[in-house]
Design an enzyme around this catalytic site. Structure first.
Site, PDB file in Angstrom:
ATOM      1  N   CYS A  84       0.836  -1.202   0.000  1.00 27.71           N
ATOM      2  CA  CYS A  84       0.000   0.000   0.000  1.00 27.71           C
ATOM      3  C   CYS A  84       0.878   1.262   0.000  1.00 27.71           C
ATOM      4  O   CYS A  84       1.643   1.461  -0.934  1.00 27.71           O
ATOM      5  CB  CYS A  84      -1.001  -0.024   1.150  1.00 27.71           C
ATOM      6  SG  CYS A  84      -2.347   1.192   0.908  1.00 27.71           S
ATOM      7  N   HIS A 193      -3.842  -4.630  -0.333  1.00 27.86           N
ATOM      8  CA  HIS A 193      -3.433  -5.211   0.955  1.00 27.86           C
ATOM      9  C   HIS A 193      -3.538  -6.728   0.892  1.00 27.86           C
ATOM     10  O   HIS A 193      -4.627  -7.280   1.064  1.00 27.86           O
ATOM     11  CB  HIS A 193      -4.329  -4.698   2.087  1.00 27.86           C
ATOM     12  CG  HIS A 193      -4.104  -3.283   2.467  1.00 27.86           C
ATOM     13  ND1 HIS A 193      -3.143  -2.906   3.373  1.00 27.86           N
ATOM     14  CD2 HIS A 193      -4.711  -2.150   2.061  1.00 27.86           C
ATOM     15  CE1 HIS A 193      -3.166  -1.589   3.525  1.00 27.86           C
ATOM     16  NE2 HIS A 193      -4.108  -1.103   2.736  1.00 27.86           N
ATOM     17  N   GLU A 195      -2.637  -8.726   3.155  1.00 25.90           N
ATOM     18  CA  GLU A 195      -3.010  -9.181   4.502  1.00 25.90           C
ATOM     19  C   GLU A 195      -4.506  -9.053   4.759  1.00 25.90           C
ATOM     20  O   GLU A 195      -5.022  -9.605   5.736  1.00 25.90           O
ATOM     21  CB  GLU A 195      -2.212  -8.421   5.565  1.00 25.90           C
ATOM     22  CG  GLU A 195      -2.669  -7.013   5.889  1.00 25.90           C
ATOM     23  CD  GLU A 195      -2.212  -5.956   4.893  1.00 25.90           C
ATOM     24  OE1 GLU A 195      -2.419  -4.765   5.180  1.00 25.90           O
ATOM     25  OE2 GLU A 195      -1.667  -6.324   3.831  1.00 25.90           O
TER      26      GLU A 195
END
Length: 212
Positions: A84, A193, A195
């Site tokens: 990001c 992202h 994650e």
């Protein structure tokens, strides 16, 4: 059984550190969250996360010696993954709300506001990856990843230089095309992202860990 790769998530005051830590652990890494430069330089892999404003992230990275850490790792061919705003600060500069800030300068170009009717670009989106991408290897073309951003690199400005392999640039679209991911030697990065991208993000992180 092989030893899990040691990955440092660089703590420079920005980023979803714990969610990145958990996602990397699920993908099979041994993870350390730290600002220690020696640990960051010596680890098998370094993750540079980032959320918030470009200028604040760039200043935080500078404060922990992040540019020197990046230079030393990349000079030795040691993998780095930006996420990001941790990807955005790898570019030369960012412009947000009239404020211009210098980035780490690993890539030429400017991070700026997307031309889109709806901002932020928030939610799941597909990407267009090169056929020989290692980062997206084994994933279907319609795989979706989670984005949260209003700013991006709207152009890719690094010219190919012989004899080096040209970077692999992945694109996404929200209002216009923008750079969604880059694979440039040992320096890889994603605007989305991983994650927060569920199973798709885990597979992507596994692909990155496989090159460590």
């Amino acid at each position: 059984m092989s030893t899990p790769p040691h990955v440092v998530v660089l703590d420079y005051g920005s980023g979803n550190l714990r969610s990145a830590e958990r996602a990397l652990e699920r993908a099979g890494a041994k993870v350390e969250v730290t600002a220690d430069s020696r640990a960051a330089i010596d680890s098998d892999g370094l993750v540079v996360p980032g959320v918030g404003a470009f200028a604040a992230c760039a200043a935080g990275l500078r404060a922990v010696g992040g540019e020197r850490i990046l230079e030393q790792r990349l000079a030795g061919g040691r993998p780095v993954l930006g996420i990001c705003v941790g990807m955005q600060v790898l570019f030369e500069r960012g412009v947000e709300f009239g404020e211009e800030a210098a980035g780490a300068g690993q890539w030429p170009g400017t991070v700026e506001k997307l031309h889109a009717d709806v901002l932020p670009h928030m939610g799941w989106n597909t990407v267009s990856a090169p056929a020989d991408s290692q980062l997206f290897a084994g994933m279907p073309a319609d795989e979706r990843f989670y984005f949260v951003h209003s700013f991006a690199a709207r152009r890719w400005e690094l010219e190919p230089v012989e004899p080096f392999t040209p970077p692999k640039v992945t694109w996404a679209h929200h209002g216009e095309d923008f750079v969604a991911a880059v694979e440039n030697g040992p320096l890889w990065a994603t605007q989305f992202h991983p994650e927060k991208s569920g199973d798709a993000g885990r597979r992507l992180l596994e692909n990155w860990l496989a090159v460590l």
